[in-house]
Scaffold this motif. Structure first.
Motif, PDB file in Angstrom:
ATOM      1  N   GLY A 108       0.836  -1.196   0.000  1.00 48.62           N
ATOM      2  CA  GLY A 108       0.000   0.000   0.000  1.00 48.62           C
ATOM      3  C   GLY A 108       0.864   1.236   0.000  1.00 48.62           C
ATOM      4  O   GLY A 108       2.088   1.166   0.151  1.00 48.62           O
ATOM      5  N   HIS A 109       0.213   2.384  -0.107  1.00 48.93           N
ATOM      6  CA  HIS A 109       0.990   3.627  -0.223  1.00 48.93           C
ATOM      7  C   HIS A 109       1.757   3.924   1.061  1.00 48.93           C
ATOM      8  O   HIS A 109       2.855   4.487   1.019  1.00 48.93           O
ATOM      9  N   ALA A 110       1.229   3.542   2.231  1.00 48.64           N
ATOM     10  CA  ALA A 110       1.929   3.840   3.484  1.00 48.64           C
ATOM     11  C   ALA A 110       3.215   3.034   3.619  1.00 48.64           C
ATOM     12  O   ALA A 110       4.171   3.491   4.250  1.00 48.64           O
ATOM     13  N   ASN A 111       3.268   1.858   3.028  1.00 52.37           N
ATOM     14  CA  ASN A 111       4.450   0.997   3.131  1.00 52.37           C
ATOM     15  C   ASN A 111       5.264   0.998   1.843  1.00 52.37           C
ATOM     16  O   ASN A 111       6.151   0.167   1.674  1.00 52.37           O
ATOM     17  N   GLY A 112       4.972   1.925   0.953  1.00 44.79           N
ATOM     18  CA  GLY A 112       5.707   1.999  -0.305  1.00 44.79           C
ATOM     19  C   GLY A 112       6.639   3.186  -0.347  1.00 44.79           C
ATOM     20  O   GLY A 112       6.366   4.238   0.245  1.00 44.79           O
ATOM     21  N   SER A 113       7.763   3.032  -1.020  1.00 43.10           N
ATOM     22  CA  SER A 113       8.700   4.141  -1.194  1.00 43.10           C
ATOM     23  C   SER A 113       9.350   4.024  -2.569  1.00 43.10           C
ATOM     24  O   SER A 113       9.473   2.932  -3.119  1.00 43.10           O
ATOM     25  N   SER A 114       9.757   5.157  -3.076  1.00 41.10           N
ATOM     26  CA  SER A 114      10.412   5.230  -4.383  1.00 41.10           C
ATOM     27  C   SER A 114      11.912   5.359  -4.168  1.00 41.10           C
ATOM     28  O   SER A 114      12.356   6.221  -3.400  1.00 41.10           O
ATOM     29  N   LEU A 115      12.697   4.523  -4.850  1.00 41.79           N
ATOM     30  CA  LEU A 115      14.142   4.509  -4.666  1.00 41.79           C
ATOM     31  C   LEU A 115      14.847   4.460  -6.002  1.00 41.79           C
ATOM     32  O   LEU A 115      14.288   4.001  -7.005  1.00 41.79           O
ATOM     33  N   CYS A 116      16.095   4.928  -6.008  1.00 41.94           N
ATOM     34  CA  CYS A 116      16.951   4.696  -7.165  1.00 41.94           C
ATOM     35  C   CYS A 116      17.488   3.269  -7.075  1.00 41.94           C
ATOM     36  O   CYS A 116      17.361   2.599  -6.041  1.00 41.94           O
TER      37      CYS A 116
END
Length: 484
Positions: A386-394
């Motif tokens: 879900g969005h709360a447990n998601g993150s964007s990374l290189c």
């Protein structure tokens, strides 16, 4: 000696009373900066050795020893992970192979950048040859007093070539593998699109562009040669004069900016903040004037679609299609709460949500482009998708996160916040950047009011007025009217 006490002593330094004393202070402080850089190099090498021993004791394969060390150094120095790896490489070269350059850095005879130039120009040599060049240049004896960057580079390059010309030639042959294209912001909604190419291909591209520009200029085109070359580059790469058709640019702005002419800036992913008027012009491009591209596109109109429906224009083909997606944010903090896709171009709505919220890699001090979308708490450990447990990374930061000893956890905050823990136990917080329309006066990037700022003062005045009214209410007879 405690480093923090040294920093406190420097904070207490005040300008001298005369110009000569001030210049002397500036020079002495520059020497302190160089000495600090030398100390950082020695500490970084010692930390690398310590981490490698710890990883070896944990059974980490030999080929993977040292992974994550550069990232930890980067976080401690408030630098990006890629920069941290380069700093560690510089430290290793100085400590192990170029002691005289390190001594010159510690004494203030070289600054960190010029020491970096010496290391860079001798990188193709063996350890023994590099040490020999270090001794020949003898930077710690004042060899480079008064020398600029070019002189330092030329001296190191000549000494390296004299020592062993073959690695220098091999380095030139290998350099083609480093070819790439990069994009970085420039002032006034412009960008630098840079291509590192082999000399033959680079000259060929430049010659083709100049030839095309010369032909158009001869035909009476009013644009300058540089404008013609830039427009031709965009057209040949994208296949369209404006360079936008068929490419999603994901411009983020408030509804007030789009429909009511508000001045709240917009955000262009891959570039950053852009003026509101420029953003509106991009979405409603005017025909080109004087042969130049107008507003980033050269068409005569914009086609607006929703829910996969038809176009808003009914005549000639539009310049490009405009899809609207609504982003819902929390009032005040700007935390992205939901995304409503009216276009349904892609099935991965959650991916669009995360990239719109995070903009760049979420690792602290890293602003590299997003390459991976990852669970903060891994899925195999029960982490929700879900969005709360998601993150964007290189890509690099995503691989670093999987190294033993690294951990990440979502944390409460005004906007989406995560906490990164390194193998040494240090913690670093990352808060999603504010979306357009988020009030930022008197707040940090985390959205927390700063004491003494306009935001904080306004809040305190509001509280004082409230307390004053309460006191008046308590002290005033019921028959007396209240005046607020």
């Amino acid at each position: 000696m405690a480093v923090r006490s040294l920093a406190g002593s420097l904070a207490a330094v005040r300008p001298c009373g005369d110009g000569a004393g001030m210049i002397a202070q500036l020079r002495e402080l520059e020497d302190v900066k160089s000495a600090a850089a030398a100390a950082q190099a020695r500490i970084a090498v010692a930390f690398d050795a310590l981490e490698r021993r710890a990883q070896r004791d944990q059974g980490v394969p030999v080929a993977e020893l040292g992974k994550g060390v550069g990232a930890q150094i980067a976080l401690s120095r408030r630098e990006s992970p890629s920069r941290g790896g380069r700093l560690l490489g510089l430290a290793k070269a100085l400590v192990a192979e170029m002691p005289r350059t390190l001594a010159a850095l510690a004494a203030g005879d070289l600054n960190e950048w010029r020491a970096t130039l010496l290391v860079r120009e001798t990188a193709c040599l063996s350890a023994a040859d590099r040490a020999a060049v270090d001794g020949e240049l003898a930077a710690d004896t004042g060899t480079f007093a008064g020398a600029g960057d070019r002189a330092v580079t030329a001296a190191a390059r000549a000494a390296a070539y004299r020592r062993d010309p073959r690695p220098v030639a091999d380095r030139a042959a290998h350099a083609a593998t480093d070819r790439h294209v990069s994009l970085r912001p420039a002032p006034d909604t412009m960008t630098y699109l840079t291509a590192l190419l082999p000399a033959r291909e680079g000259v060929a591209v430049y010659t083709a562009l100049t030839g095309h520009a010369g032909a158009l200029r001869s035909g009476g085109d009013p644009r300058s040669r540089g404008q013609l070359m830039a427009d031709a580059l965009v057209e040949r790469v994208t296949g369209t004069p404006g360079g936008i058709t068929g490419v999603q640019i994901q411009l983020v702005m408030t509804d007030r900016t789009l429909f009511q002419g508000d001045s709240e800036p917009a955000r262009l992913p891959g570039y950053g903040i852009v003026p509101a008027a420029w953003a509106r012009t991009l979405l409603t491009p005017a025909p080109a004037r004087d042969g130049a591209a107008g507003g980033g596109a050269t068409g005569s109109g914009t086609s607006v679609k929703a829910d996969g429906g038809g176009t808003a224009s009914g005549g000639s083909p539009p310049a490009f299609a405009l899809w609207l997606r609504r982003l819902y944010t929390a009032p005040g903090t700007g935390d992205l709460l939901a995304l409503d896709s009216r276009a349904r171009l892609f099935p991965a709505g959650l991916r669009r949500f995360l990239t719109a919220r995070d903009d760049t890699c979420r690792t602290p001090y890293c602003d590299a482009p997003i390459r991976h979308l990852d669970h903060i708490i891994p899925w195999h450990r029960g982490g929700a998708t879900g969005h709360a447990n998601g993150s964007s990374l290189c890509e690099a930061c995503n691989h670093t996160k999987e190294i033993p000893g690294w951990a990440a956890q979502p944390r409460p905050g005004p906007r989406h916040t995560l906490e990164l823990t390194t193998p040494t136990g240090h913690t670093y917080s990352s808060t999603a950047p504010p979306l357009p329309g988020t009030p930022m006066t008197g707040t940090t990037m985390a959205g927390i009011p700063l004491p003494g700022t306009l935001h904080d003062q306004t809040r305190r005045r509001r509280e004082l007025r409230h307390h004053a009214k309460v006191k008046i209410l308590k002290r005033t007879p019921l028959s007396t009217p209240l005046v607020a």
